[in-house]
Design a protein around this motif. Sequence first.
Motif, mmCIF file in Angstrom:
data_model
loop_
_atom_site.group_PDB
_atom_site.id
_atom_site.type_symbol
_atom_site.label_atom_id
_atom_site.label_comp_id
_atom_site.label_asym_id
_atom_site.label_seq_id
_atom_site.Cartn_x
_atom_site.Cartn_y
_atom_site.Cartn_z
ATOM 1 N N LYS A 125 0.842 -1.206 0.000
ATOM 2 C CA LYS A 125 0.000 0.000 0.000
ATOM 3 C C LYS A 125 0.877 1.256 0.000
ATOM 4 O O LYS A 125 0.638 2.197 -0.759
ATOM 5 C CB LYS A 125 -0.906 -0.022 1.244
ATOM 6 C CG LYS A 125 -1.864 1.112 1.354
ATOM 7 C CD LYS A 125 -3.044 0.858 0.465
ATOM 8 C CE LYS A 125 -4.157 1.827 0.792
ATOM 9 N NZ LYS A 125 -5.226 1.725 -0.169
ATOM 10 N N GLN A 126 1.907 1.260 0.843
ATOM 11 C CA GLN A 126 2.789 2.422 0.975
ATOM 12 C C GLN A 126 3.629 2.648 -0.289
ATOM 13 O O GLN A 126 3.747 3.768 -0.779
ATOM 14 C CB GLN A 126 3.709 2.236 2.188
ATOM 15 C CG GLN A 126 4.731 3.329 2.397
ATOM 16 C CD GLN A 126 4.101 4.615 2.891
ATOM 17 O OE1 GLN A 126 3.090 4.601 3.562
ATOM 18 N NE2 GLN A 126 4.692 5.744 2.540
ATOM 19 N N ASP B 132 -3.746 -2.564 -2.664
ATOM 20 C CA ASP B 132 -4.441 -2.947 -1.435
ATOM 21 C C ASP B 132 -3.898 -4.227 -0.801
ATOM 22 O O ASP B 132 -4.150 -4.495 0.366
ATOM 23 C CB ASP B 132 -5.937 -3.109 -1.702
ATOM 24 C CG ASP B 132 -6.602 -1.765 -1.950
ATOM 25 O OD1 ASP B 132 -6.114 -0.753 -1.421
ATOM 26 O OD2 ASP B 132 -7.610 -1.735 -2.665
ATOM 27 N N SER B 133 -3.165 -5.010 -1.553
ATOM 28 C CA SER B 133 -2.654 -6.276 -1.047
ATOM 29 C C SER B 133 -1.465 -6.717 -1.896
ATOM 30 O O SER B 133 -1.295 -6.270 -3.035
ATOM 31 C CB SER B 133 -3.763 -7.324 -1.119
ATOM 32 O OG SER B 133 -3.267 -8.604 -0.832
ATOM 33 N N GLY C 127 10.563 -5.245 -5.549
ATOM 34 C CA GLY C 127 10.831 -4.048 -4.760
ATOM 35 C C GLY C 127 10.551 -4.259 -3.278
ATOM 36 O O GLY C 127 11.303 -3.792 -2.412
ATOM 37 N N ILE C 128 9.488 -4.992 -2.957
ATOM 38 C CA ILE C 128 9.162 -5.294 -1.557
ATOM 39 C C ILE C 128 10.212 -6.220 -0.966
ATOM 40 O O ILE C 128 10.649 -6.037 0.177
ATOM 41 C CB ILE C 128 7.734 -5.874 -1.461
ATOM 42 C CG1 ILE C 128 6.725 -4.765 -1.785
ATOM 43 C CG2 ILE C 128 7.474 -6.460 -0.078
ATOM 44 C CD1 ILE C 128 5.295 -5.227 -1.936
ATOM 45 N N ILE C 129 10.675 -7.200 -1.745
ATOM 46 C CA ILE C 129 11.741 -8.100 -1.281
ATOM 47 C C ILE C 129 12.994 -7.296 -0.972
ATOM 48 O O ILE C 129 13.636 -7.492 0.070
ATOM 49 C CB ILE C 129 12.027 -9.201 -2.331
ATOM 50 C CG1 ILE C 129 10.849 -10.174 -2.392
ATOM 51 C CG2 ILE C 129 13.329 -9.936 -2.029
ATOM 52 C CD1 ILE C 129 10.879 -11.146 -3.551
ATOM 53 N N ALA C 130 13.343 -6.369 -1.852
ATOM 54 C CA ALA C 130 14.532 -5.533 -1.637
ATOM 55 C C ALA C 130 14.375 -4.672 -0.383
ATOM 56 O O ALA C 130 15.321 -4.525 0.400
ATOM 57 C CB ALA C 130 14.786 -4.653 -2.863
ATOM 58 N N ALA C 131 13.183 -4.116 -0.183
ATOM 59 C CA ALA C 131 12.944 -3.278 0.992
ATOM 60 C C ALA C 131 13.041 -4.099 2.281
ATOM 61 O O ALA C 131 13.613 -3.638 3.274
ATOM 62 C CB ALA C 131 11.581 -2.607 0.894
#
Length: 154
Positions: free
Chosen positions: A119-120, A125-126, A137-141
């Motif tokens: 979401k951020q 939404d999911s 990108g989420i994995i990297a974060a």
Amino acid sequence: MSNSKFHPYTNPKNAARRRAAIGKIHIGKTQLNMNEETYRAMLLTHGGVTSSKDLTNEGINKVIRHLEKSGAVFTKPKRAGRKPHNLDSQSSRADQLGKIEAQLAEAGRPWEYGGAMAKQMYQKDSLVFCDRKELAGIIAALAKNAQREGRRVR
């Protein structure tokens, strides 16, 4: 038609809620370090009985309010959430979701944390709605966060 009637306090529809409320009373008893004598006296004073199984619904509410006023804190358990269920193991994103699952578990964070990141970062939404690039990108974060907090980077 059967003549059997349920006792108003043991109706099967309400039994689960009743057990949960009585469990809450026992949690409060433990939090306040009540000995058995003090506990029974409190039940008699606020609920009119000496055993929690004999409490009426009104008595349960009175006892719980008293425990809260006395300092007992009742919180809902933190749930881990669920892995997205609409992606099968053949999905092109299944491996990435597995990696995210491992990273979240390593960090001790629920699935909702990953959803909040989606979401951020991407206004999704999911995690289910993220494409492969967004999941990367989420994995990297998550890896960067693990490095920053001194956890093993996966």
